[in-house]
Design a protein around this motif. Structure first.
Motif, PDB file in Angstrom:
ATOM      1  N   LEU A  25       0.824  -1.193   0.000  1.00  0.00           N
ATOM      2  CA  LEU A  25       0.000   0.000   0.000  1.00  0.00           C
ATOM      3  C   LEU A  25       0.865   1.253   0.000  1.00  0.00           C
ATOM      4  O   LEU A  25       1.800   1.369   0.795  1.00  0.00           O
ATOM      5  CB  LEU A  25      -0.906   0.005   1.235  1.00  0.00           C
ATOM      6  CG  LEU A  25      -1.809   1.203   1.425  1.00  0.00           C
ATOM      7  CD1 LEU A  25      -2.883   1.228   0.348  1.00  0.00           C
ATOM      8  CD2 LEU A  25      -2.452   1.162   2.805  1.00  0.00           C
ATOM      9  N   PHE A  26       0.524   2.185  -0.894  1.00  0.00           N
ATOM     10  CA  PHE A  26       1.212   3.466  -0.992  1.00  0.00           C
ATOM     11  C   PHE A  26       0.176   4.564  -0.864  1.00  0.00           C
ATOM     12  O   PHE A  26      -0.897   4.483  -1.460  1.00  0.00           O
ATOM     13  CB  PHE A  26       1.936   3.582  -2.339  1.00  0.00           C
ATOM     14  CG  PHE A  26       2.951   2.500  -2.564  1.00  0.00           C
ATOM     15  CD1 PHE A  26       4.250   2.659  -2.138  1.00  0.00           C
ATOM     16  CD2 PHE A  26       2.588   1.313  -3.192  1.00  0.00           C
ATOM     17  CE1 PHE A  26       5.189   1.656  -2.335  1.00  0.00           C
ATOM     18  CE2 PHE A  26       3.514   0.313  -3.396  1.00  0.00           C
ATOM     19  CZ  PHE A  26       4.816   0.480  -2.963  1.00  0.00           C
ATOM     20  N   VAL A  27       0.493   5.612  -0.097  1.00  0.00           N
ATOM     21  CA  VAL A  27      -0.447   6.707   0.154  1.00  0.00           C
ATOM     22  C   VAL A  27       0.219   8.023  -0.225  1.00  0.00           C
ATOM     23  O   VAL A  27       1.420   8.211  -0.010  1.00  0.00           O
ATOM     24  CB  VAL A  27      -0.874   6.720   1.642  1.00  0.00           C
ATOM     25  CG1 VAL A  27      -1.850   7.833   1.925  1.00  0.00           C
ATOM     26  CG2 VAL A  27      -1.475   5.384   2.036  1.00  0.00           C
ATOM     27  N   SER A  28      -0.576   8.952  -0.756  1.00  0.00           N
ATOM     28  CA  SER A  28      -0.053  10.268  -1.142  1.00  0.00           C
ATOM     29  C   SER A  28       0.223  11.122   0.098  1.00  0.00           C
ATOM     30  O   SER A  28      -0.225  10.811   1.200  1.00  0.00           O
ATOM     31  CB  SER A  28      -1.042  10.986  -2.061  1.00  0.00           C
ATOM     32  OG  SER A  28      -2.224  11.286  -1.360  1.00  0.00           O
ATOM     33  N   ARG A  29       0.932  12.213  -0.131  1.00  0.00           N
ATOM     34  CA  ARG A  29       1.303  13.108   0.970  1.00  0.00           C
ATOM     35  C   ARG A  29       0.079  13.654   1.702  1.00  0.00           C
ATOM     36  O   ARG A  29       0.054  13.737   2.924  1.00  0.00           O
ATOM     37  CB  ARG A  29       2.141  14.268   0.424  1.00  0.00           C
ATOM     38  CG  ARG A  29       2.662  15.208   1.491  1.00  0.00           C
ATOM     39  CD  ARG A  29       3.580  16.266   0.901  1.00  0.00           C
ATOM     40  NE  ARG A  29       4.592  15.699   0.041  1.00  0.00           N
ATOM     41  CZ  ARG A  29       5.813  15.346   0.451  1.00  0.00           C
ATOM     42  NH1 ARG A  29       6.165  15.525   1.696  1.00  0.00           N
ATOM     43  NH2 ARG A  29       6.687  14.821  -0.395  1.00  0.00           N
ATOM     44  N   ASP A  30      -0.980  13.994   0.957  1.00  0.00           N
ATOM     45  CA  ASP A  30      -2.185  14.543   1.597  1.00  0.00           C
ATOM     46  C   ASP A  30      -3.147  13.447   2.080  1.00  0.00           C
ATOM     47  O   ASP A  30      -4.204  13.746   2.613  1.00  0.00           O
ATOM     48  CB  ASP A  30      -2.907  15.505   0.658  1.00  0.00           C
ATOM     49  CG  ASP A  30      -3.390  14.840  -0.618  1.00  0.00           C
ATOM     50  OD1 ASP A  30      -3.253  13.607  -0.761  1.00  0.00           O
ATOM     51  OD2 ASP A  30      -3.899  15.562  -1.498  1.00  0.00           O
ATOM     52  N   ARG A  31      -2.779  12.202   1.877  1.00  0.00           N
ATOM     53  CA  ARG A  31      -3.552  11.018   2.309  1.00  0.00           C
ATOM     54  C   ARG A  31      -4.952  10.958   1.696  1.00  0.00           C
ATOM     55  O   ARG A  31      -5.855  10.386   2.275  1.00  0.00           O
ATOM     56  CB  ARG A  31      -3.623  10.937   3.836  1.00  0.00           C
ATOM     57  CG  ARG A  31      -2.261  10.598   4.427  1.00  0.00           C
ATOM     58  CD  ARG A  31      -2.337  10.476   5.904  1.00  0.00           C
ATOM     59  NE  ARG A  31      -1.868  11.743   6.441  1.00  0.00           N
ATOM     60  CZ  ARG A  31      -2.187  12.215   7.612  1.00  0.00           C
ATOM     61  NH1 ARG A  31      -2.971  11.552   8.396  1.00  0.00           N
ATOM     62  NH2 ARG A  31      -1.724  13.371   8.016  1.00  0.00           N
ATOM     63  N   LYS A  32      -5.107  11.553   0.509  1.00  0.00           N
ATOM     64  CA  LYS A  32      -6.391  11.492  -0.191  1.00  0.00           C
ATOM     65  C   LYS A  32      -6.382  10.454  -1.301  1.00  0.00           C
ATOM     66  O   LYS A  32      -7.430  10.106  -1.824  1.00  0.00           O
ATOM     67  CB  LYS A  32      -6.747  12.859  -0.781  1.00  0.00           C
ATOM     68  CG  LYS A  32      -7.059  13.892   0.284  1.00  0.00           C
ATOM     69  CD  LYS A  32      -7.486  15.197  -0.345  1.00  0.00           C
ATOM     70  CE  LYS A  32      -7.821  16.213   0.735  1.00  0.00           C
ATOM     71  NZ  LYS A  32      -8.254  17.489   0.159  1.00  0.00           N
ATOM     72  N   ARG A  33      -5.196   9.973  -1.666  1.00  0.00           N
ATOM     73  CA  ARG A  33      -5.072   8.978  -2.721  1.00  0.00           C
ATOM     74  C   ARG A  33      -4.212   7.820  -2.233  1.00  0.00           C
ATOM     75  O   ARG A  33      -3.297   8.005  -1.441  1.00  0.00           O
ATOM     76  CB  ARG A  33      -4.430   9.590  -3.963  1.00  0.00           C
ATOM     77  CG  ARG A  33      -5.291  10.626  -4.615  1.00  0.00           C
ATOM     78  CD  ARG A  33      -4.625  11.130  -5.883  1.00  0.00           C
ATOM     79  NE  ARG A  33      -5.477  12.101  -6.528  1.00  0.00           N
ATOM     80  CZ  ARG A  33      -5.375  13.402  -6.359  1.00  0.00           C
ATOM     81  NH1 ARG A  33      -4.451  13.894  -5.581  1.00  0.00           N
ATOM     82  NH2 ARG A  33      -6.195  14.218  -6.980  1.00  0.00           N
ATOM     83  N   ALA A  34      -4.522   6.644  -2.764  1.00  0.00           N
ATOM     84  CA  ALA A  34      -3.739   5.455  -2.409  1.00  0.00           C
ATOM     85  C   ALA A  34      -3.653   4.539  -3.621  1.00  0.00           C
ATOM     86  O   ALA A  34      -4.520   4.548  -4.494  1.00  0.00           O
ATOM     87  CB  ALA A  34      -4.374   4.731  -1.241  1.00  0.00           C
ATOM     88  N   LYS A  35      -2.600   3.760  -3.664  1.00  0.00           N
ATOM     89  CA  LYS A  35      -2.430   2.708  -4.665  1.00  0.00           C
ATOM     90  C   LYS A  35      -2.052   1.442  -3.924  1.00  0.00           C
ATOM     91  O   LYS A  35      -1.272   1.464  -2.975  1.00  0.00           O
ATOM     92  CB  LYS A  35      -1.311   3.052  -5.658  1.00  0.00           C
ATOM     93  CG  LYS A  35      -1.674   4.109  -6.659  1.00  0.00           C
ATOM     94  CD  LYS A  35      -0.570   4.274  -7.687  1.00  0.00           C
ATOM     95  CE  LYS A  35      -0.926   5.338  -8.708  1.00  0.00           C
ATOM     96  NZ  LYS A  35       0.139   5.492  -9.716  1.00  0.00           N
ATOM     97  N   LEU A  36      -2.620   0.333  -4.386  1.00  0.00           N
ATOM     98  CA  LEU A  36      -2.290  -0.973  -3.828  1.00  0.00           C
ATOM     99  C   LEU A  36      -1.660  -1.797  -4.930  1.00  0.00           C
ATOM    100  O   LEU A  36      -2.258  -1.993  -5.992  1.00  0.00           O
ATOM    101  CB  LEU A  36      -3.537  -1.676  -3.291  1.00  0.00           C
ATOM    102  CG  LEU A  36      -3.283  -3.057  -2.698  1.00  0.00           C
ATOM    103  CD1 LEU A  36      -2.517  -2.936  -1.385  1.00  0.00           C
ATOM    104  CD2 LEU A  36      -4.578  -3.794  -2.484  1.00  0.00           C
ATOM    105  N   LEU A  37      -0.451  -2.260  -4.682  1.00  0.00           N
ATOM    106  CA  LEU A  37       0.262  -3.094  -5.630  1.00  0.00           C
ATOM    107  C   LEU A  37       0.067  -4.537  -5.194  1.00  0.00           C
ATOM    108  O   LEU A  37       0.425  -4.913  -4.080  1.00  0.00           O
ATOM    109  CB  LEU A  37       1.745  -2.708  -5.620  1.00  0.00           C
ATOM    110  CG  LEU A  37       2.661  -3.350  -6.627  1.00  0.00           C
ATOM    111  CD1 LEU A  37       2.229  -2.996  -8.037  1.00  0.00           C
ATOM    112  CD2 LEU A  37       4.083  -2.884  -6.397  1.00  0.00           C
ATOM    113  N   PHE A  38      -0.557  -5.347  -6.072  1.00  0.00           N
ATOM    114  CA  PHE A  38      -0.873  -6.733  -5.734  1.00  0.00           C
ATOM    115  C   PHE A  38      -0.715  -7.581  -6.986  1.00  0.00           C
ATOM    116  O   PHE A  38      -1.264  -7.252  -8.041  1.00  0.00           O
ATOM    117  CB  PHE A  38      -2.308  -6.821  -5.208  1.00  0.00           C
ATOM    118  CG  PHE A  38      -2.780  -8.226  -4.940  1.00  0.00           C
ATOM    119  CD1 PHE A  38      -2.356  -8.898  -3.815  1.00  0.00           C
ATOM    120  CD2 PHE A  38      -3.639  -8.859  -5.820  1.00  0.00           C
ATOM    121  CE1 PHE A  38      -2.789 -10.193  -3.562  1.00  0.00           C
ATOM    122  CE2 PHE A  38      -4.077 -10.141  -5.576  1.00  0.00           C
ATOM    123  CZ  PHE A  38      -3.642 -10.814  -4.451  1.00  0.00           C
TER     124      PHE A  38
END
Length: 66
Positions: free
Chosen positions: A44-57
């Motif tokens: 799981l990766f989250v943006s600096r403002d914590r409004k966006r995320a990406k999950l690598l699976f």
């Protein structure tokens, strides 16, 4: 929802990540931490403002079916 008959761990990257990074670049971050991208676990990766995320699976069952 991702269904699976096995247990899957989800690892959260400890620092904010630029969401413009491609999945290949995110994979390099995972490898840099000593983890295997193809392990079947989620990263799981989250943006600096914590409004966006990406999950690598990586789902090996789906890769075999193709």
């Amino acid at each position: 929802m991702i269904g699976s008959g096995r247990q899957i761990a989800v690892y959260a990257f400890g620092e904010p990540v630029d969401m413009r990074k491609s999945f290949n670049t995110l994979s390099a971050l995972v490898v840099g931490l000593g983890r295997d991208v193809l392990s079947g676990h989620g990263f799981l990766f989250v943006s600096r403002d914590r409004k966006r995320a990406k999950l690598l699976f990586f789902d090996s069952a789906a890769a075999i079916a193709d």
